[in-house]
Design a protein around this motif. Sequence first.
Motif, PDB file in Angstrom:
ATOM      1  N   SER A 102      -0.864   0.541   1.865  1.00 45.75           N
ATOM      2  CA  SER A 102      -2.035  -0.117   2.440  1.00 45.75           C
ATOM      3  C   SER A 102      -3.264   0.153   1.571  1.00 45.75           C
ATOM      4  O   SER A 102      -3.261   1.064   0.729  1.00 45.75           O
ATOM      5  CB  SER A 102      -2.293   0.428   3.848  1.00 45.75           C
ATOM      6  OG  SER A 102      -2.697   1.783   3.748  1.00 45.75           O
ATOM      7  N   VAL A 103      -4.292  -0.621   1.836  1.00 46.59           N
ATOM      8  CA  VAL A 103      -5.567  -0.404   1.146  1.00 46.59           C
ATOM      9  C   VAL A 103      -6.047   1.025   1.419  1.00 46.59           C
ATOM     10  O   VAL A 103      -6.458   1.753   0.497  1.00 46.59           O
ATOM     11  CB  VAL A 103      -6.602  -1.444   1.635  1.00 46.59           C
ATOM     12  CG1 VAL A 103      -8.001  -1.094   1.164  1.00 46.59           C
ATOM     13  CG2 VAL A 103      -6.211  -2.834   1.152  1.00 46.59           C
ATOM     14  N   GLN A 135      -4.102  -3.522   5.434  1.00 50.55           N
ATOM     15  CA  GLN A 135      -3.270  -4.520   4.739  1.00 50.55           C
ATOM     16  C   GLN A 135      -2.557  -3.913   3.534  1.00 50.55           C
ATOM     17  O   GLN A 135      -3.113  -3.062   2.832  1.00 50.55           O
ATOM     18  CB  GLN A 135      -4.162  -5.686   4.293  1.00 50.55           C
ATOM     19  CG  GLN A 135      -3.389  -6.867   3.751  1.00 50.55           C
ATOM     20  CD  GLN A 135      -4.287  -8.077   3.526  1.00 50.55           C
ATOM     21  OE1 GLN A 135      -5.361  -8.193   4.120  1.00 50.55           O
ATOM     22  NE2 GLN A 135      -3.849  -8.986   2.668  1.00 50.55           N
ATOM     23  N   ARG A 136      -1.330  -4.376   3.307  1.00 46.14           N
ATOM     24  CA  ARG A 136      -0.589  -3.925   2.125  1.00 46.14           C
ATOM     25  C   ARG A 136      -1.279  -4.487   0.879  1.00 46.14           C
ATOM     26  O   ARG A 136      -1.597  -5.683   0.837  1.00 46.14           O
ATOM     27  CB  ARG A 136       0.840  -4.475   2.198  1.00 46.14           C
ATOM     28  CG  ARG A 136       1.931  -3.516   1.768  1.00 46.14           C
ATOM     29  CD  ARG A 136       3.298  -4.031   2.179  1.00 46.14           C
ATOM     30  NE  ARG A 136       3.440  -5.464   1.959  1.00 46.14           N
ATOM     31  CZ  ARG A 136       3.790  -6.032   0.803  1.00 46.14           C
ATOM     32  NH1 ARG A 136       4.058  -5.280  -0.242  1.00 46.14           N
ATOM     33  NH2 ARG A 136       3.885  -7.340   0.689  1.00 46.14           N
ATOM     34  N   ALA A 137      -1.500  -3.634  -0.106  1.00 41.26           N
ATOM     35  CA  ALA A 137      -2.253  -4.076  -1.288  1.00 41.26           C
ATOM     36  C   ALA A 137      -1.582  -5.272  -1.957  1.00 41.26           C
ATOM     37  O   ALA A 137      -2.253  -6.191  -2.424  1.00 41.26           O
ATOM     38  CB  ALA A 137      -2.399  -2.924  -2.271  1.00 41.26           C
ATOM     39  N   ARG A 146      -8.211  -6.591  -7.515  1.00 43.26           N
ATOM     40  CA  ARG A 146      -9.084  -6.114  -8.592  1.00 43.26           C
ATOM     41  C   ARG A 146     -10.178  -5.211  -8.000  1.00 43.26           C
ATOM     42  O   ARG A 146     -10.512  -4.165  -8.544  1.00 43.26           O
ATOM     43  CB  ARG A 146      -9.688  -7.324  -9.310  1.00 43.26           C
ATOM     44  CG  ARG A 146     -10.559  -6.997 -10.499  1.00 43.26           C
ATOM     45  CD  ARG A 146      -9.743  -6.435 -11.639  1.00 43.26           C
ATOM     46  NE  ARG A 146      -8.809  -7.400 -12.142  1.00 43.26           N
ATOM     47  CZ  ARG A 146      -8.909  -8.022 -13.308  1.00 43.26           C
ATOM     48  NH1 ARG A 146      -9.907  -7.750 -14.102  1.00 43.26           N
ATOM     49  NH2 ARG A 146      -8.009  -8.876 -13.696  1.00 43.26           N
ATOM     50  N   MET A 147     -10.719  -5.627  -6.840  1.00 41.75           N
ATOM     51  CA  MET A 147     -11.726  -4.792  -6.177  1.00 41.75           C
ATOM     52  C   MET A 147     -11.135  -3.444  -5.790  1.00 41.75           C
ATOM     53  O   MET A 147     -11.775  -2.401  -5.958  1.00 41.75           O
ATOM     54  CB  MET A 147     -12.219  -5.469  -4.894  1.00 41.75           C
ATOM     55  CG  MET A 147     -13.204  -6.545  -5.141  1.00 41.75           C
ATOM     56  SD  MET A 147     -13.725  -7.226  -3.555  1.00 41.75           S
ATOM     57  CE  MET A 147     -14.181  -8.837  -4.106  1.00 41.75           C
ATOM     58  N   LEU A 148      -9.910  -3.477  -5.284  1.00 47.61           N
ATOM     59  CA  LEU A 148      -9.265  -2.222  -4.881  1.00 47.61           C
ATOM     60  C   LEU A 148      -9.056  -1.316  -6.096  1.00 47.61           C
ATOM     61  O   LEU A 148      -9.296  -0.104  -6.027  1.00 47.61           O
ATOM     62  CB  LEU A 148      -7.935  -2.523  -4.172  1.00 47.61           C
ATOM     63  CG  LEU A 148      -7.141  -1.318  -3.693  1.00 47.61           C
ATOM     64  CD1 LEU A 148      -7.964  -0.445  -2.729  1.00 47.61           C
ATOM     65  CD2 LEU A 148      -5.838  -1.764  -3.005  1.00 47.61           C
ATOM     66  N   ALA A 149      -8.627  -1.913  -7.208  1.00 50.27           N
ATOM     67  CA  ALA A 149      -8.420  -1.115  -8.430  1.00 50.27           C
ATOM     68  C   ALA A 149      -9.733  -0.472  -8.876  1.00 50.27           C
ATOM     69  O   ALA A 149      -9.780   0.702  -9.267  1.00 50.27           O
ATOM     70  CB  ALA A 149      -7.837  -1.994  -9.534  1.00 50.27           C
TER      71      ALA A 149
END
Length: 236
Positions: A102-103, A135-137, A146-149
């Motif tokens: 997940s996130v 949510q699952r990435a 990209r934001m999560l990275a």
Amino acid sequence: MPADGELPAVELRLENARAGYRTIEVLHGITMAIPSGAVTALLGANGAGKSTTLRVIAGLIPLRSGTLSWRDEQITKMTTVNRARRGLMLVPDERAVFATLSVRDNLQIIAEASGNPDISPALDAFPRLRERLGQRAGSMSGGERRMLALARALLARPSVLMVDELSLGLSPKVASELFAWLGTVADAGTTVILADQYTEEALALADMVYVLHRGEVTFAGTPAELGASELLAAGA
Ligand SMILES: Nc1ncnc2c1ncn2[C@@H]1O[C@H](COP(=O)(O)OP(=O)(O)OP(=O)(O)O)[C@@H](O)[C@H]1O
């Protein structure tokens, strides 16, 4: 960047760096001085060697000759892990996340590894992630991944944040948001290196520009010093 007249401190120095893959040499002896706490843009056409330069700095591929130093330390032969401990952090693309997690878990893992389990700075920087914590990435859009990275990189509290092709595959709106965010990261004192095709936004953000052409530095200077021929080589 320091006030006018003062020379900026150098965060990273590459001298006569040669590197490549198997039998191919890609970087033919490049020299760069990356200023601290500023945004440096590496510009150039496809295949110019921008990603290879970032991989060399992160320690993912070795230098065949030449040297690399970080602040006052020689790191030419330092392992990738030890460079990461010094805060040299590369965000290659949106695949730099754990797709099955997940996130929240993606953020929590990196926050805990860097000694502060608080993930709120990442959520403040990217409010959209807050809405998607469960949510699952792997099921997010490319722009959200990209934001999560980038959010993960932020939580690792990098000294040098290297971002490869920030705008690739993103809508102009999301790309603008991310460029603006990178500006705030540099304003807070982090050294930012952005490898990208020429974009006006990358140029507007940059304090320093290096243009690479076929593995050689063909321009080093401020965006204002870029002439028409260099802009062309940068892909404008
Ligand atoms: N893993 C690899 N193995 C072999 N050759 C590679 C590898 N990665 C890159 N290259 C080659 O090295 C050269 C420079 O590639 P690099 O990815 O550094 O360029 P770039 O400037 O980042 O370009 P782009 O904008 O297309 O990503 C290219 O000719 C490429 O084909």
